[in-house]
Design an enzyme around this catalytic site. Structure first.
Site, PDB file in Angstrom:
ATOM      1  N   LYS A  15       0.828  -1.214   0.000  1.00  0.00           N
ATOM      2  CA  LYS A  15       0.000   0.000   0.000  1.00  0.00           C
ATOM      3  C   LYS A  15       0.859   1.259   0.000  1.00  0.00           C
ATOM      4  O   LYS A  15       0.507   2.260  -0.614  1.00  0.00           O
ATOM      5  CB  LYS A  15      -0.954   0.001   1.195  1.00  0.00           C
ATOM      6  N   LYS A  59      -5.321  -9.926  -6.330  1.00  0.00           N
ATOM      7  CA  LYS A  59      -6.536 -10.362  -5.625  1.00  0.00           C
ATOM      8  C   LYS A  59      -7.726  -9.444  -5.912  1.00  0.00           C
ATOM      9  O   LYS A  59      -7.538  -8.262  -6.219  1.00  0.00           O
ATOM     10  CB  LYS A  59      -6.269 -10.473  -4.112  1.00  0.00           C
ATOM     11  N   LYS A  92     -11.660  -4.337  -2.928  1.00  0.00           N
ATOM     12  CA  LYS A  92     -12.603  -3.213  -2.937  1.00  0.00           C
ATOM     13  C   LYS A  92     -11.958  -1.989  -3.568  1.00  0.00           C
ATOM     14  O   LYS A  92     -12.634  -1.117  -4.080  1.00  0.00           O
ATOM     15  CB  LYS A  92     -12.990  -2.817  -1.502  1.00  0.00           C
TER      16      LYS A  92
HETATM   17  P1  TYM Z   1     -10.840  -6.509   4.492  1.00  0.00           P
HETATM   18  O1  TYM Z   1     -11.929  -5.541   4.819  1.00  0.00           O
HETATM   19  O2  TYM Z   1      -9.872  -6.137   3.420  1.00  0.00           O
HETATM   20  O3  TYM Z   1     -11.449  -7.902   4.095  1.00  0.00           O
HETATM   21  C1  TYM Z   1     -12.404  -8.569   4.916  1.00  0.00           C
HETATM   22  C2  TYM Z   1     -12.168 -10.061   4.850  1.00  0.00           C
HETATM   23  O4  TYM Z   1     -12.246 -10.536   3.505  1.00  0.00           O
HETATM   24  C3  TYM Z   1     -11.063 -11.272   3.175  1.00  0.00           C
HETATM   25  N1  TYM Z   1     -10.738 -11.023   1.756  1.00  0.00           N
HETATM   26  C4  TYM Z   1     -10.555 -11.988   0.842  1.00  0.00           C
HETATM   27  N2  TYM Z   1     -10.582 -13.335   0.932  1.00  0.00           N
HETATM   28  C5  TYM Z   1     -10.339 -14.034  -0.205  1.00  0.00           C
HETATM   29  N3  TYM Z   1     -10.085 -13.452  -1.414  1.00  0.00           N
HETATM   30  C6  TYM Z   1     -10.041 -12.108  -1.546  1.00  0.00           C
HETATM   31  N4  TYM Z   1      -9.803 -11.530  -2.733  1.00  0.00           N
HETATM   32  C7  TYM Z   1     -10.267 -11.309  -0.374  1.00  0.00           C
HETATM   33  N5  TYM Z   1     -10.310  -9.969  -0.151  1.00  0.00           N
HETATM   34  C8  TYM Z   1     -10.590  -9.817   1.164  1.00  0.00           C
HETATM   35  C9  TYM Z   1      -9.987 -10.704   4.097  1.00  0.00           C
HETATM   36  O5  TYM Z   1      -8.929 -11.629   4.266  1.00  0.00           O
HETATM   37  C10 TYM Z   1     -10.764 -10.450   5.365  1.00  0.00           C
HETATM   38  O6  TYM Z   1     -10.865 -11.629   6.136  1.00  0.00           O
HETATM   39  N6  TYM Z   1      -7.513  -5.818   8.163  1.00  0.00           N
HETATM   40  C11 TYM Z   1      -8.755  -6.482   7.812  1.00  0.00           C
HETATM   41  C12 TYM Z   1      -9.901  -6.153   8.754  1.00  0.00           C
HETATM   42  C13 TYM Z   1      -9.597  -6.430  10.188  1.00  0.00           C
HETATM   43  C14 TYM Z   1      -9.526  -7.710  10.814  1.00  0.00           C
HETATM   44  C15 TYM Z   1      -9.236  -7.437  12.181  1.00  0.00           C
HETATM   45  C16 TYM Z   1      -9.670  -9.021  10.362  1.00  0.00           C
HETATM   46  C17 TYM Z   1      -9.375  -5.492  11.139  1.00  0.00           C
HETATM   47  N7  TYM Z   1      -9.166  -6.096  12.341  1.00  0.00           N
HETATM   48  C18 TYM Z   1      -9.111  -8.478  13.097  1.00  0.00           C
HETATM   49  C19 TYM Z   1      -9.526 -10.058  11.289  1.00  0.00           C
HETATM   50  C20 TYM Z   1      -9.244  -9.781  12.633  1.00  0.00           C
HETATM   51  C21 TYM Z   1      -9.172  -6.054   6.419  1.00  0.00           C
HETATM   52  O7  TYM Z   1      -8.834  -4.974   5.967  1.00  0.00           O
HETATM   53  O8  TYM Z   1     -10.035  -6.902   5.820  1.00  0.00           O
END
Ligand code: TYM
Length: 339
Positions: free
Chosen positions: A115, A201, A204
């Site tokens: 990022k 990947k 969003k």
């Molecule tokens: P975020 O908002 O990017 O994504 C939410 C969840 O979706 C999964 N994910 C995917 N899985 C498979 N293929 C993809 N292309 C894909 N894109 C997203 C992510 O792995 C995630 O599980 N940092 C985290 C949010 C967070 C969090 C936490 C997660 C904050 N605190 C504590 C677990 C525990 C995030 O930005 O996820």
């Protein structure tokens, strides 16, 4: 059994979020209940501050994300569903853990490197310390299972390192404070890729809407996006090793396999030898079938601001209560008294 996970309310949730994480929120909420445990799912709105954002949009996206999660089957009667901003203990525990986390650990985070790119100096401090907040999110509730996609695995490993160092440095050997959380990653759909480029990947933040299926896309949009998805000119192989070097073909097969619960080998057994012209409509239909009820439920829920806010307020009240013992103990271990 303590299930804890979060999702950032930035933009619309997509198929990667669904297959990589949300499906397992729903599965584990039931398993936790059956085991007499708890499930905490939160909207990581504090994490959203790490990159440029529009405050009004964040408010709208947060509500829409609650509506989407409920539409996907996250049940506020079974899951403690809330947003971080209403539970100050997340930010508080992050500060306490900042004394334990090391610069070198954060510097190695691939998401930070991706990022920030070449402009590290211009990034917010929040983007750099983001994984420490994520560690606080899970350690606060003594998480055992953390359902996530593969891209979050490294952040979870960091949470374990922080927990371990804190336990070593500040707790008696026979009474560690923090539980070491385990990532719970779906084998089949750990990483769903962009429909425009099978090597990155689905995300969003991709500027192209055509790169992802949003959970709220209607049937026509889904069929159009799948029809336009990038592929190659070869027919589908009959065996898995034939997918090597064919990232886009592999991605579409992976999606179909995750949606239908059929193994990749079975899917290739069925469609091997066929061109994408035959396979894409089958995949599109499967997606439409799964997303139709989610879409309908989302439409019913999304404008009921009061109901959505009430879900978050109720969840936050419970989360605040559950977080207190660990937060208190963390202050105490550090020689502080919480006010
Ligand atoms: P975020 O908002 O990017 O994504 C939410 C969840 O979706 C999964 N994910 C995917 N899985 C498979 N293929 C993809 N292309 C894909 N894109 C997203 C992510 O792995 C995630 O599980 N940092 C985290 C949010 C967070 C969090 C936490 C997660 C904050 N605190 C504590 C677990 C525990 C995030 O930005 O996820």
């Amino acid at each position: 059994m303590r299930v804890v996970s979060g999702i950032q309310p930035t933009g619309k949730p997509h198929l990667g979020n669904y297959l990589g994480a949300i499906v397992n929120y729903v599965k584990l909420q039931d398993e936790a209940q059956a085991a007499g445990g708890e499930c905490f799912i939160f909207l990581a709105d504090l994490h959203a501050l790490s990159q440029a954002h529009d405050p009004a949009e964040l408010t709208v996206n947060t509500r829409e994300m609650v509506a989407t999660l409920v539409a996907c089957g996250v049940d506020p009667m079974k899951t403690i569903l809330f947003n971080q901003a209403q539970v100050p203990a997340h930010a508080e525990l992050q500060w306490l853990l900042n004394g334990t986390a090391r610069m070198g650990w954060l510097n190695r985070m691939t998401q930070w490197k991706d990022k920030a790119g070449k402009n590290r100096e211009g990034q917010s401090i929040a983007l750099f310390t983001y994984p420490v907040l994520q560690a606080a999110d899970v350690l606060l509730y003594q998480a055992t299972h953390v359902p996530v996609g593969e891209d979050q695995k490294q952040h979870l490993e960091l949470a374990r390192d922080i927990a371990q160092k804190f336990n070593n440095d500040f707790c008696p050997e026979d009474a560690p404070l923090f539980t070491l959380p385990e990532p719970y990653i779906p084998p089949a759909a750990a990483r769903i890729m962009s429909l425009r480029d099978g090597t990155v990947k689905m995300s969003k933040s991709d500027p192209s809407e055509m790169s992802r299926i949003s959970l709220t896309d209607d049937a026509d949009t889904i069929m159009k996006k799948i029809k336009k998805a990038k592929t190659d000119a070869e027919p589908l192989p009959s065996e898995e090793k034939g997918l090597e070097g064919r990232a886009e073909a592999r991605n579409l097969i992976t999606i179909y396999s995750a949606l239908t619960g059929k193994s990749v080998a079975d899917v290739l057994g069925e469609y091997g030898g066929q061109g994408f012209g035959g396979f894409k409509p089958v995949l599109g239909e499967a997606l439409v079938e799964i997303l139709r009820p989610i879409n309908a439920r989302f439409m019913e829920l999304k404008d009921d601001q009061e109901a959505l806010d009430a879900i978050l307020a109720r969840g936050a009240a419970k989360a605040r209560e559950h977080g207190i013992p660990t937060l208190d103990a963390a202050y105490k271990a550090l020689g502080l008294v919480r006010g």
